[in-house]
Design a protein around this motif. Structure first.
Motif, PDB file in Angstrom:
ATOM      1  N   GLN A   7      89.070  32.565  25.292  1.00  0.00           N
ATOM      2  CA  GLN A   7      88.222  32.649  26.483  1.00  0.00           C
ATOM      3  C   GLN A   7      87.109  33.707  26.424  1.00  0.00           C
ATOM      4  N   VAL A   8      87.146  34.567  25.432  1.00  0.00           N
ATOM      5  CA  VAL A   8      86.195  35.688  25.426  1.00  0.00           C
ATOM      6  C   VAL A   8      85.346  35.650  24.155  1.00  0.00           C
ATOM      7  N   MET A   9      84.049  35.784  24.327  1.00  0.00           N
ATOM      8  CA  MET A   9      83.118  35.913  23.207  1.00  0.00           C
ATOM      9  C   MET A   9      82.926  37.408  22.923  1.00  0.00           C
ATOM     10  N   VAL A  10      83.204  37.830  21.697  1.00  0.00           N
ATOM     11  CA  VAL A  10      83.100  39.253  21.349  1.00  0.00           C
ATOM     12  C   VAL A  10      81.651  39.645  21.097  1.00  0.00           C
ATOM     13  N   ASN A  11      80.987  38.954  20.204  1.00  0.00           N
ATOM     14  CA  ASN A  11      79.629  39.325  19.793  1.00  0.00           C
ATOM     15  C   ASN A  11      78.570  38.739  20.742  1.00  0.00           C
ATOM     16  N   VAL A  12      78.602  39.228  21.969  1.00  0.00           N
ATOM     17  CA  VAL A  12      77.614  38.794  22.964  1.00  0.00           C
ATOM     18  C   VAL A  12      76.328  39.596  22.779  1.00  0.00           C
ATOM     19  N   ASP A  13      75.257  39.135  23.403  1.00  0.00           N
ATOM     20  CA  ASP A  13      73.960  39.818  23.273  1.00  0.00           C
ATOM     21  C   ASP A  13      73.953  41.183  23.950  1.00  0.00           C
ATOM     22  N   ASP A  14      74.703  41.305  25.037  1.00  0.00           N
ATOM     23  CA  ASP A  14      74.766  42.570  25.765  1.00  0.00           C
ATOM     24  C   ASP A  14      75.459  43.617  24.877  1.00  0.00           C
ATOM     25  N   ALA A  15      74.710  44.577  24.341  1.00  0.00           N
ATOM     26  CA  ALA A  15      75.244  45.547  23.380  1.00  0.00           C
ATOM     27  C   ALA A  15      76.381  46.372  23.971  1.00  0.00           C
ATOM     28  N   GLU A  16      76.226  46.792  25.234  1.00  0.00           N
ATOM     29  CA  GLU A  16      77.249  47.623  25.860  1.00  0.00           C
ATOM     30  C   GLU A  16      78.549  46.851  26.005  1.00  0.00           C
ATOM     31  N   LEU A  17      78.440  45.601  26.440  1.00  0.00           N
ATOM     32  CA  LEU A  17      79.614  44.749  26.601  1.00  0.00           C
ATOM     33  C   LEU A  17      80.255  44.467  25.245  1.00  0.00           C
ATOM     34  N   ARG A  18      79.400  44.235  24.238  1.00  0.00           N
ATOM     35  CA  ARG A  18      79.904  43.933  22.887  1.00  0.00           C
ATOM     36  C   ARG A  18      80.682  45.120  22.325  1.00  0.00           C
ATOM     37  N   ARG A  19      80.125  46.315  22.431  1.00  0.00           N
ATOM     38  CA  ARG A  19      80.791  47.502  21.907  1.00  0.00           C
ATOM     39  C   ARG A  19      82.109  47.764  22.630  1.00  0.00           C
ATOM     40  N   ASN A  20      82.146  47.444  23.907  1.00  0.00           N
ATOM     41  CA  ASN A  20      83.372  47.655  24.678  1.00  0.00           C
ATOM     42  C   ASN A  20      84.480  46.721  24.195  1.00  0.00           C
ATOM     43  N   ARG A  21      84.101  45.480  23.939  1.00  0.00           N
ATOM     44  CA  ARG A  21      85.097  44.527  23.441  1.00  0.00           C
ATOM     45  C   ARG A  21      85.550  44.882  22.020  1.00  0.00           C
ATOM     46  N   LEU A  22      84.626  45.400  21.225  1.00  0.00           N
ATOM     47  CA  LEU A  22      84.997  45.851  19.875  1.00  0.00           C
ATOM     48  C   LEU A  22      85.963  47.040  19.952  1.00  0.00           C
ATOM     49  N   ALA A  23      85.734  47.926  20.930  1.00  0.00           N
ATOM     50  CA  ALA A  23      86.626  49.076  21.110  1.00  0.00           C
ATOM     51  C   ALA A  23      88.034  48.608  21.459  1.00  0.00           C
ATOM     52  N   LEU A  24      88.120  47.585  22.332  1.00  0.00           N
ATOM     53  CA  LEU A  24      89.421  47.032  22.702  1.00  0.00           C
ATOM     54  C   LEU A  24      90.114  46.443  21.481  1.00  0.00           C
ATOM     55  N   LEU A  25      89.365  45.685  20.689  1.00  0.00           N
ATOM     56  CA  LEU A  25      89.953  45.061  19.496  1.00  0.00           C
ATOM     57  C   LEU A  25      90.374  46.110  18.470  1.00  0.00           C
ATOM     58  N   LYS A  26      89.602  47.191  18.353  1.00  0.00           N
ATOM     59  CA  LYS A  26      89.962  48.226  17.388  1.00  0.00           C
ATOM     60  C   LYS A  26      91.261  48.905  17.789  1.00  0.00           C
ATOM     61  N   ARG A  27      91.406  49.193  19.094  1.00  0.00           N
ATOM     62  CA  ARG A  27      92.673  49.790  19.556  1.00  0.00           C
ATOM     63  C   ARG A  27      93.837  48.844  19.290  1.00  0.00           C
ATOM     64  N   LEU A  28      93.609  47.562  19.508  1.00  0.00           N
ATOM     65  CA  LEU A  28      94.650  46.562  19.259  1.00  0.00           C
ATOM     66  C   LEU A  28      94.999  46.530  17.771  1.00  0.00           C
ATOM     67  N   ALA A  29      93.978  46.496  16.916  1.00  0.00           N
ATOM     68  CA  ALA A  29      94.211  46.433  15.469  1.00  0.00           C
ATOM     69  C   ALA A  29      94.931  47.679  14.970  1.00  0.00           C
ATOM     70  N   ASP A  30      94.559  48.833  15.526  1.00  0.00           N
ATOM     71  CA  ASP A  30      95.216  50.075  15.111  1.00  0.00           C
ATOM     72  C   ASP A  30      96.712  50.019  15.386  1.00  0.00           C
ATOM     73  N   ARG A  31      97.080  49.482  16.534  1.00  0.00           N
ATOM     74  CA  ARG A  31      98.500  49.442  16.864  1.00  0.00           C
ATOM     75  C   ARG A  31      99.210  48.296  16.133  1.00  0.00           C
ATOM     76  N   LEU A  32      98.539  47.163  15.964  1.00  0.00           N
ATOM     77  CA  LEU A  32      99.143  46.070  15.202  1.00  0.00           C
ATOM     78  C   LEU A  32      99.404  46.488  13.756  1.00  0.00           C
ATOM     79  N   GLY A  33      98.553  47.367  13.229  1.00  0.00           N
ATOM     80  CA  GLY A  33      98.719  47.827  11.854  1.00  0.00           C
ATOM     81  C   GLY A  33      99.426  49.154  11.736  1.00  0.00           C
ATOM     82  N   SER A  34     100.129  49.567  12.764  1.00  0.00           N
ATOM     83  CA  SER A  34     100.764  50.886  12.756  1.00  0.00           C
ATOM     84  C   SER A  34     102.008  50.931  11.878  1.00  0.00           C
TER      85      SER A  34
END
Length: 731
Positions: free
Chosen positions: A695-722
């Protein structure tokens, strides 16, 4: 249905090499079957197996087809446009092809391929008789055998493991005509060299084993082995004890005799004062005897020899067996007594005169490094540091002993015996002395593949310290293995180190220990250089020549050096875990994180194995791979944490809440190494992760929104790879 007959091939020789014999027999057996199969000859294996004794290799198969199946042939000729002229008559090309095939051109068939229609000759011929092919089968099987050291005999130019004297080759009741190594096949085998020194008539392959048994030859190695064990055990019981039957010793004895006869022997009780390992080594390794143990499992003054003859009176054989071990026993006793007079301190001092490695100094230098490492490791695993340093300081003293010089396999073992009686350890309690003595022996464990690690905590500390120094010193001195070359056995030492840490459950920081060991090695190399320069300078000054001040030019220690050793150890663990059935993907997932503790590494391996069984595992692994690819391709400066005010979609809000919750739920588990619990919580993220990517597009044109979604994914990846890089679980 094709008729079949039993097959027997026996190759009679001089006594074959003991250690190579089972492998030669298996290769001969496999080679005959492969050569028959290559020719399309059907074989009934049944319970067939290699048959052999010291003087023969044999293949007996219950059923072999008497002829090959029909042989179909298809030979393509010229294309029609070339084969026929304008009037439809055969050209010279077609006539030549037909003549070669031996038929009229009108009898040829036609076939089409991508280039057009062409003539083809198809035929079916009767298969060759197996008897006619067996000489070729035999030669092919022999040619494929791994002969360790081929021998030549007579004035011939052929060679084999040992001179060949007879050949039996029967298909059913008939002798197969054939020749190998200048010997023609017949049905006459040979009996025991001493007990039945005459030819043995073999009527059919089925009679072979019984006929040779009647001629005092047990050609079935399993039957021969059973008889040896039965006789040895019976003789040991009659002597009032039980036999020590080492598997390797038994295998060699089984390849030395054709008609085993156990002979009960004894030696003087005085020799039992010598370390039993030396006596056992003499009996087993040198003479292939079987020691007899008493009810308490200690060595007794009895042993069992296996003769290859069966006399009514075995007294002379007994005397010979007893006489042959006495010189070695007497030497061992002399060496042991003299070593005890010398004492551990004197032996230890002698290590300063023995070079360990040119760049790393003497064995005494190595002992000092190992003692320092042992002192540092000991308190981390609940072992007294002073005792560890003391034990390590004398752990290699026995390398200067006469006993180890004569019996190298007793290194450590001899030291244990000396330590139990040496006056230099008189200040220790009985338990303390025993701990030190046992640790000196256990420091060498595991001694070979499959051997147990050290049993006592102190022994484990010494084993770890010694392997660390060997690895760090080896790499520092440029001795890293290349190809098959590994003169300092660094691969074996790396695996022994890893096994000891993991199987002991020691939660040690391996990277820190490697750093310490490497520093000690570098200091040692520096000292060696300085000593060498000082010797040169002193010699120059003695001649009245001014010499410059000495200093070392060795480079400083780098992080890459430590990583290289760590990675080398991990690479040895790859095979260790593969042998335990751990999939390569699981190993790679944990290895990518490079945990400092190998015990922690092992717990992560177990946890990832449990996680992989969960239904959510594959999807989460694939999602994490996708997340990492997205993050890798991004050029944005990703914030450390997402901004809740910028969460627009319900799916991303739900994922953010789930990630926040899982951080709270897994924090304690990760801190305490409860990786199974942590991964079970992470597995519950699957619904939110799936919904996010749907349901969510990560690489949207809105830079602020895009970086926020990337931050969420990075936190998720950090814990998935813990716990491990779970993306490796995704196919």
């Amino acid at each position: 249905m094709t008729e079949s007959q039993p097959l027997l091939i026996e190759l009679g020789t001089e006594e074959l090499p003991v250690r190579a014999l089972p492998g030669l027999a298996q290769a001969f057996f496999d080679g005959v079957i492969a050569a028959l199969g290559k020719r399309g000859i059907a074989v009934e294996h049944g319970d067939a197996k290699p048959l052999y004794s010291p003087r023969r290799l044999a293949v007996r198969l219950p059923g072999v087809a008497v002829e090959q199946p029909e042989q179909a042939s298809e030979v393509f000729g010229p294309y029609v446009n070339i084969a026929l002229d304008g009037d439809g008559q055969p050209t010279r090309a077609l006539q030549g092809f037909a003549a070669k095939a031996g038929v009229e051109w009108t009898q040829l068939e036609r076939a089409s391929d991508a280039k057009g229609e062409r003539f083809v000759h198809r035929s079916v011929t009767t298969g060759a008789r197996t008897a006619a092919l067996l000489p070729e089968v035999l030669r092919e099987a022999i040619a494929g055998m791994p002969i360790p050291k081929p021998m030549r005999w007579g004035d011939h130019d052929y060679a084999f493991a040992r001179p060949v004297h007879w050949l039996v080759m029967l298909l059913g009741a008939d002798v197969v005509e054939g020749e190998v190594f200048g010997v023609r096949a017949d049905r006459m085998s040979r009996g025991h060299r001493f007990l039945h020194d005459k030819q043995v008539w073999i009527a059919t392959p089925g009679d072979y084993v019984d006929a040779l048994r009647g001629a005092k030859v047990l050609v079935d190695a399993d039957e021969r082995r059973r008889r040896i064990v039965e006789q040895v055990e019976a003789a040991a019981k009659a002597a009032g004890g039980s036999a020590r039957i080492d598997a390797d010793n038994l295998a060699q004895v089984n390849c030395l005799v054709e008609w085993p006869k156990a002979v009960s022997c004894a030696f003087e009780d005085d020799y039992l004062a010598v370390p039993h390992e030396a006596l056992v080594a003499t009996m087993e390794a040198n003479q292939k005897f079987f020691p007899v143990l008493d009810d308490a499992g200690r060595l007794s003054a009895r042993f069992i020899g296996i003769a290859n003859i069966d006399p009514a009176d075995d007294s002379e054989i007994r005397k010979g067996y007893e006489r042959v071990i006495r010189p070695r026993f007497a030497d061992a006793r002399f060496f042991f007594v003299e070593d005890m007079k010398q004492g551990l301190a004197s032996m230890n001092a002698g290590l300063a005169n023995v070079t360990y490695q040119a760049k790393l100094g003497t064995v005494a230098d190595k002992v000092a490094r190992v003692a320092a490492l042992a002192e540092a490791i000991a308190p981390q695993v609940g072992v007294d540091a002073a005792l560890a340093k003391r034990a390590a300081g004398i752990a290699k003293a026995d390398l200067q002993s006469r006993l180890v010089n004569e019996f190298p396999e007793l290194q450590g073992i001899a030291g244990r015996h000396y330590a139990m009686q040496d006056a230099s350890l008189s200040d220790l309690s009985h338990d303390g002395r025993s701990a030190v003595a046992n640790a000196i022996d256990e420091a060498w464990q595991p001694r070979f593949a499959g051997d147990d690690i050290a049993l006592s905590p102190l022994g484990k500390v010494l084993a770890i310290a010694d392997r660390l120094d060997t690895l760090a010193g080896g790499f520092a001195a440029g001795l890293k293995p290349t190809g098959n070359k590994d003169p300092f056995a660094l691969r074996r030492n790396a695996l022994a180190l890893a096994r000891t840490i993991i199987e002991s459950g020691f939660d040690l920081d391996l990277k820190r220990l490697i750093h310490q060991a490497r520093e000690l090695a570098m200091f040692a190399m520096s000292d060696v250089v300085l000593r060498q320069k000082k010797e040169v300078a002193d010699a120059a000054r003695a001649k009245g020549v001014d010499a410059p001040a000495t200093h070392s030019n060795l480079r400083s220690l780098g992080a890459s050096d430590l990583e290289e050793i760590y990675d080398f150890i991990l690479d040895r663990l790859r095979g260790y875990y593969a042998d335990k059935g751990v999939p390569a993907a699981h190993f790679n997932a944990v290895a990518e994180l490079k945990p400092a503790s190998l015990y922690d590494f092992d717990r992560r391996i177990d946890a990832i194995g449990t996680f992989a069984q969960l239904p959510e595992a594959e999807a989460l692994a694939a999602a994490n791979k996708r997340i990492l690819n997205i993050l890798k391709k991004s050029t944005d400066a990703i914030p450390a944490i997402e901004d809740r005010e910028l969460l627009r979609e319900p799916a991303e809000s739900a994922l953010a809440e789930a990630v926040e919750a899982v951080y709270a739920e897994t924090g304690h588990a990760l801190a305490h190494g409860d990786y199974v619990d942590a991964l079970s919580h992470l597995a519950r993220l699957r619904p939110q992760v799936d919904a996010f990517f749907e349901q969510v597009m990560v690489n949207v044109d809105d830079a602020e929104l895009r970086r926020n979604r990337l931050a969420l994914l990075k936190r998720l990846a950090d814990r998935l790879g813990s716990v491990a890089a779970i993306e490796h679980l995704s196919g």
